[in-house]
Design a protein around this motif. Sequence first.
Motif: not given
Length: 344
Positions: A326-327, A98, A323
Motif C-alpha cells: 500500500q505504501k 487506508p 501495508k
Amino acid sequence: MNQKNNIDHIAVSQQSILKKKYIQADLFKHISHLLKLKNAVIVAHYYTSPEIQELADSTGGKVADSLEMAKFGQHHTAKTLLVAGVRFMGETAKILNPEKIVLMPTLKAECSLDLSCPEIEFSKFCDQHPERTVVVYANTSAAIKARAHWVVTSSIAIKLIDYLDSLGKKIIWAPDKHLGHYIQKKTGADILSWHGTCIVHDEFKAHSLYNMKKIYPQAAVLAHPESPENVLALADFIGSTSELIKSAQSISQKQIIIATDRGILFKMQKACPDKILLEAPTSEVGMTCLNCGMCPWMKMNTLKKIINSLTHDTKKHEIHVPKNLQKKALKPLIRMLKFAENFF
C-alpha cells in the motif's frame, strides 16, 4: 385469434416490465437503508449495468471513470466505500483511503489488462531496462503500481507522457499495447510497451466498422484508445470514457457509433437524449456481436451482490492491501492525482 394473442403478449410484457420496476424500486430502497446504516457510499464505473449506475446516482454516490472514482473516495465523508467495478478499482480506493473500509459486490471481478501483467514477469521486464521510467495504467494490480514511478488513466496519459518526454525520459508503458502505441504516436516519446490488451476493446473490428459507416454515413465514430490502431484510424474522436461522453454532447452529428463497452450508453444517452447511439461492431460477420462489446467482469456487479456486501457476507467482500504494498503503490497514485490537478 392471432391479434388477440398478440394483444395478450403485449399486456404480459407490460406487466413484466412494471413488476421489474417495482422489484428494483424495493431493492433500491433496501440498499439505501443499508448504506445509511453502514455510513457507506457507492462509487461505480461507467461500464457497470444501468441499474447499478442508477443506484449510485440515486443514493448520493458517483458514476465515473477510474480517475474520478479515485478522487471521489478521497473527498467523501463516508467511512465505507462500496466500489462497483473491477478489482483494481477496489484496490486503488483502499490504497488512497487506508482508513476506510472498501467493499466490492464481488472480489471475483477481474480485469483482462490487470491479468495480462503478472507481477514477476513485469518486474523482470523492468529490471532489464533500469534506465526507463515505469508508467503503468490504472488497470493494474497494487503490486504492479508499487513497481511503477507513475500511474495514469486514459484521460491524462497523453499529457503525462508528453511531460515526461519533455524531460528526456524514456518510458516503459504497461499493460495495454494499443493505448501505448496510440500515446507514442501522439507524443513521439520513446516508449517500450508491454503486450496486454482489453478483451472488450480488442474485439472491435475495423473492416466491420468501415462497413457500418457505409450504412450510417452521417454518423460520427467515438472510440476508446484501448481499441486497435486500425479502428482508431476510423474514429472522429478518441478519448477516455468521460471524454467520450463530453464529445457525444458537443458534436453536431445526431448519429454516433460508440467503440467502447456498451455500459457507457446509459450515461451517454442521458447526457444527450437527442442523439442516436449505435454500438461499434465486434465481429467480422454482421454489424454487432451480442456476446461482445461488454466486460463480463463488470457485469458481475449486481444489486443482490451489493446487498450481500452490506449485510452478512461483509468480510467476504472487503478489499485488503498489505501495508508495505500500500505504501509503495500510494506514491505513484499521488503523483497521478497531483499531476491531474495541475492540468484539469
